[in-house]
Write a protein that holds these residues in place. Structure first.
Motif, PDB file in Angstrom:
ATOM      1  N   ASP B 400      -5.299  -5.976  14.019  1.00  0.00           N
ATOM      2  CA  ASP B 400      -6.704  -6.179  13.646  1.00  0.00           C
ATOM      3  C   ASP B 400      -7.008  -7.639  13.318  1.00  0.00           C
ATOM      4  N   PHE B 510       1.995   0.188  13.981  1.00  0.00           N
ATOM      5  CA  PHE B 510       1.414   1.100  14.973  1.00  0.00           C
ATOM      6  C   PHE B 510      -0.089   1.272  14.796  1.00  0.00           C
ATOM      7  N   LEU B 511      -0.548   1.281  13.557  1.00  0.00           N
ATOM      8  CA  LEU B 511      -1.947   1.646  13.322  1.00  0.00           C
ATOM      9  C   LEU B 511      -2.764   0.581  12.597  1.00  0.00           C
ATOM     10  N   TYR B 514      -5.627   0.542   9.183  1.00  0.00           N
ATOM     11  CA  TYR B 514      -5.810   1.986   9.048  1.00  0.00           C
ATOM     12  C   TYR B 514      -4.480   2.658   8.684  1.00  0.00           C
ATOM     13  N   LEU B 518      -3.464   4.790   5.431  1.00  0.00           N
ATOM     14  CA  LEU B 518      -2.922   6.142   5.626  1.00  0.00           C
ATOM     15  C   LEU B 518      -1.588   6.307   4.886  1.00  0.00           C
TER      16      LEU B 518
END
Lengths: 373, 601
Positions: B400, B510-511, B514, B518
């Motif tokens: 990001d 991986f994410l 976010y 999580l």
């Protein structure tokens, strides 16, 4: 069986959570081309436009991390990739084909649009820009008088990249005569709201950088006109955006500077006639007057004179805007808020807008007498 | 001739009249086996190339076994002839049989001293004394036991009433402070191994257990793992008695109880459950004792072995606080917790522990509440920095980048030019180096570890940046991370974060951001689900107890903390009176100050 169901539920939730993230684009930042500025120019073909993607060069990026202030050998610190097409996507694809890394729009800070762009093309470009997922709609948007590419080629000694120059300029309210910075989402709001037209700051390149003292007025996607610097300051006062506006009074040989203050717009409907009133309350500093001649009466006289001058300028500007049938001050929007029934009865606001009776009340209060800050 | 010969024994007159039932039975099978083995040995000696070592060992073992069997039979028959119901575990009153039994069992060990002697000079009563060399005080045995018994002049009374001989010796002879009586062999042997001196008296079925315990113990030193700037500088040592003394010195109330429990079939380790009656929830004490009673292990060496049994789940997070500080144990006890001390371990356990307990130190209570609050918030900040900085770097530089300010993203991009690895590999490389340096620093001598740590960090850090293996920003990030993760004052709490760090790193890789959110939600959910002895791990935050928040991440003044933690459900919820009495309301409490001002005027 129950345990099996629980596991299925857990797996489903985790699966959905992972699949719905949309965050799988893992690529280190140095493997991307950070597009900091994007310009949109009309192309030679009437139905196409050219998009310019401007990024810092790798050497400029390295120098930046090491604290070096300028590029070596006088080379440009930015490079631009152009793409032409009927849509933004087509232009983007063409530009992407010319570079080896990912053209990344997530760090776009400045959007430059040419005032020569046809409404249809501008609308197409703006619609496409809204659908870019990584673009967070916060870049500043400015108008180039003529070619956006030419404007982007101009550099300023004050900042390495054009985008950084405009981030600094628009990010600092007190750094401008009028706070003219408009972000992309603010522009979109004005485009989509009935009763208000968009305006955009104009960046004019000159030998030592850029000059931002004018605004371009649009009716929807149609470019209408560009206000001159005096009119722009008056526009700023009417919008409550003025910060370093000054008025010279030849008779008193004095300058009233730092005119700052809010402007309140109210609308009334009297016998079916719409009346818009601007109440402007400005504070200012008096300069250039001999210290021995400062008397309360004289200061009061100067205040009144300044108020009259500003009120006159404002009325003149609003009337000009009415004549050009462009409503960047949002009189229609205010009417829709204050008198929604009246506004909803108007089928086309632009037919009614020139008939609006405009009154400007301006009060200038001199709070200080002294030297320039 | 040995004075303890059965034929010469005066007190053993009863035995001479005793029916010898053994003659009726066939020969002791062990003796028979031994004789067979001896014959075999003699036969085999003539044969060459045969290893007789094993056979000799077997013969020795059989000899010992034979002796043990004889002693047991003797004890058994002696007991049978007396009025008591005979059992093999009961001492029969026959000193000679006791000697044989000891000699054939524990007596083979060189540190077990078994001595036969006579009580008195004119009328000599045979007696037997045993102790473990090194665990018992030689001075107490020589001066306060043997000498006094040998010079005892009232031995006639012993001869007249052999059944109460132990009482006479206890009352009139030995001068050891603490003496008890025991009859069972199974308990006598354990007492003996614990450093007590055991005295058997001929004809008396009761055995004297004299407390002559004197362990070779380490001196009380300053805490090594939980240092405090202003607090007391006393840490537990390995001797449980010292541990109890250190706590007793701090809580002199008779309500302080130390309940002993023996754990470990082999080690027979003494474990003490400490609690304050009238404060600690009795159900909590009972639950702890029940759990301890359920522990079936051969050897209990460390107190941390008990932690697992005292925790409700195999969570990464510690649910029992292990501390070497006596003041922390005393404070926890006064709060209504239970402390468990294990012999031979200088770390006591206090429970139930909550998450916030691991971020409270002695210094928080010795400094002003402003300072304590600041330090706790710094610890919290350190935790966030340590846990989140590298994941945020990975997420923002790889997944990001649009969330970063432009200038920063250009700086990061510039620092990463020429780096062949993605950010996650940079983190792996640097964290591996940090872990290796940390591990080496722990194992090496102190002086060397400091040098190695400094040199290693500087040299390796500079080298990896010059070799373009990692970016210079990564050095800053990993250094802050390593420091941040160890801001937890309790070492055990740093471990789960060091492991979960990788969980968050993978989620970030991986994410992106976010994924970090999580993973933090998952960790928080896990923490919220933990509960030990009915106390929620996240209390006082979850469930929210406003009253208990006064001693959480922000510490209120002492006079504001009137109540003990609600989650502990103490018998007495109040720990102090309400706020300090104000001068305007209670002027008499501030009279001296007022007079002082008047004097000046």
């Amino acid at each position: 069986m129950t345990r099996f169901k629980v596991w299925v539920k857990i797996a489903t939730v985790f699966g959905l959570v992972f699949l719905l993230t949309g965050c799988w684009g893992n690529r280190p930042v140095n493997d991307r081309i950070l597009v900091l500025c994007m310009g949109i120019d009309p192309a030679k073909s009437p139905n196409q436009f050219t998009v310019i993607f401007q990024s810092p060069t790798p050497s400029a990026v390295t120098n930046s991390s090491q604290g070096s202030s300028s590029a070596s050998g006088g080379q440009s610190e930015v490079f631009a990739v152009k793409g032409t097409g009927q849509s933004l996507e087509a232009a983007f694809n063409q530009a992407q084909a010319k570079v080896s890394k990912d053209l990344y729009l997530g760090q776009l800070q400045l959007l430059v649009i040419s005032n020569q762009l046809k409404p249809m093309l501008l609308k197409r470009a703006i619609t496409s820009l809204q659908s870019i997922g990584t673009l967070d709609k916060t870049p500043y948007i400015v108008v180039a008088n003529g070619s956006a590419f030419r404007m982007l080629q101009q550099t300023s000694p004050q900042a390495k990249f054009p985008s950084l120059y405009f981030i600094s300029l628009f990010g600092c309210v007190s750094c401008q005569t009028d706070a003219l910075g408009i972000r992309f989402w603010q522009y979109l709001v004005r485009i989509d709201t009935r009763g208000v037209d968009p305006y955009l700051p104009v960046a004019l390149p000159f030998s030592q950088g850029y000059r931002v003292d004018r605004v371009a007025l649009y009716r929807g996607y149609h470019y209408i006109t560009m206000l001159d610097p005096i009119q722009t300051t008056t526009f700023g006062i009417l919008q409550g955006l003025s910060h370093k506006v000054s008025v010279f009074l030849p008779k008193q040989q004095a300058t009233v500077a730092f005119l700052t203050g809010p402007s309140h717009l109210t609308t009334q409907v009297i016998n079916g006639q719409v009346r818009a009133t601007f109440d402007i309350h400005l504070t200012a500093m008096l300069m250039g007057l001999d210290a021995h001649t400062e008397t309360p009466q004289k200061i009061s006289e100067i205040s009144q004179t300044t108020s009259q001058i500003i009120a006159k300028r404002c009325v003149a500007l609003v009337r000009q805007l009415q004549r050009q049938d462009v409503d960047p001050l949002g009189i229609g929007r205010m009417l829709s808020w204050q008198h929604p029934h009246t506004f909803s009865n108007f089928v086309h606001w632009h037919q009614e807008y020139p008939k609006v009776h405009v009154v400007v009340h301006c009060v200038v209060k001199i709070t200080d007498v002294g030297t320039t800050k | 001739m040995w004075p303890f010969s059965r034929h010469k024994s005066k007190v053993g007159a009863k035995r001479s009249t005793r029916a010898n039932r053994l003659d009726e039975t066939p020969k002791n099978p062990a003796i028979k086996l031994m004789e067979t083995l001896k014959t075999s040995e003699e036969t085999l000696e003539y044969l060459t190339g045969v290893d007789l070592g094993l056979l000799k060992d077997l013969i020795t073992e059989t000899k010992t076994f034979s002796k043990r069997l004889e002693a047991l039979i003797q004890d058994f028959t002696q007991g049978k002839s007396s009025s008591q119901s005979p059992t093999l575990d009961q001492f029969s009153g026959d000193v000679e049989a006791a000697y044989d039994r000891l000699k054939s069992t524990v007596g083979q060990s060189p540190d077990i001293i078994i001595r036969r002697f006579f009580i008195g000079q004119s009328h000599q009563v045979p007696a037997l004394l045993a102790f473990v060399d090194g665990l018992a005080s030689n001075e107490m045995i020589d001066q306060d036991t043997v000498t006094l018994m040998q010079t005892f002049k009232g031995t006639e009374s012993l001869l007249k009433n052999p059944a109460i001989a132990h009482q006479i010796i206890h009352d009139s002879v030995v001068s050891v402070g603490h003496a008890t009586v025991e009859t069972k062999w199974s308990k006598l042997i354990i007492d003996l191994m614990g450093g007590n001196t055991i005295v058997w008296i001929q004809g008396c079925p009761e055995v004297l257990v004299l407390d002559t315990v004197k362990y070779p113990a380490r001196a009380i030193s300053a805490p090594m793992t939980e240092r405090a700037v202003k607090g007391p500088q006393e840490a537990f040592n390995e001797v449980i008695l010292t541990q109890m003394n250190l706590i007793r010195r701090r809580i002199k109330s008779p309500n302080l109880h130390f309940d002993p429990v023996k754990i470990g079939q082999l080690s027979q380790t003494l474990v003490v459950v400490a609690h304050v009656e009238g404060v600690t929830n009795p159900e909590l004490v009972m639950a702890v004792k029940r759990r301890l009673a359920d522990i079936q292990i051969a050897n209990l060496e460390y107190s941390n072995t008990l932690s697992e049994s005292l925790s409700s789940s195999h969570s990464l997070f510690p649910q029992v606080r292990s501390t070497e500080r006596a003041d922390i144990v005393a404070r926890d006890l006064s709060m209504g917790k239970v402390a468990i001390m294990v012999d031979n371990t200088p770390y006591a356990l206090t429970l139930p522990a909550t998450f916030i307990d691991f971020y409270q130190t002695t210094d928080d209570y010795t400094a002003s509440f402003w300072e304590a609050s600041l330090e706790r918030l710094v610890r919290l900040l350190g935790l966030f920095v340590g846990l989140l900085l590298p994941p945020l770097y990975i997420a923002l530089s790889s997944v990001d980048p649009e969330l970063l300010p432009t200038k920063l993203v250009i700086t990061i991009a510039g620092s990463r030019v020429g780096i062949p690895f993605p950010p996650i590999f940079e983190v792996i490389i640097m964290w591996t180096i940090i872990e290796i340096l940390r591990e080496a620093a722990i194992r090496l001598p102190k002086g060397l570890s400091t040098t190695l740590g400094t040199v290693g960090a500087i040299v390796v850090g500079t080298a990896v940046v010059k070799a373009a293996l990692v970016s210079d920003i990564m050095i800053v990030i990993i250094t802050l991370t390593a420091l941040g993760l160890f801001t937890s004052p309790v070492y055990e709490m740093a471990v789960p974060w060091r492991i979960l760090f990788w969980f968050v790193i993978l989620a970030a890789y991986f994410l992106g951001v976010y994924g970090i959110i999580l993973s933090l939600i998952v960790i928080l959910a896990h923490l919220a689900s933990l509960e030990n002895f009915g106390v929620p791990y996240l209390s006082p935050f979850g469930p929210l107890r406003i009253r208990d928040l006064k001693d959480s991440w922000v510490k209120f003044p002492e006079d504001a903390m009137v109540y003990r933690p609600t989650s502990l459900r103490t018998v007495s919820p109040k720990q102090r009176t309400h706020h300090t009495k104000k001068p305007m309301v209670y002027p008499q409490l501030h009279q001296a100050q007022k007079e002082h001002f008047d004097d000046e005027v």
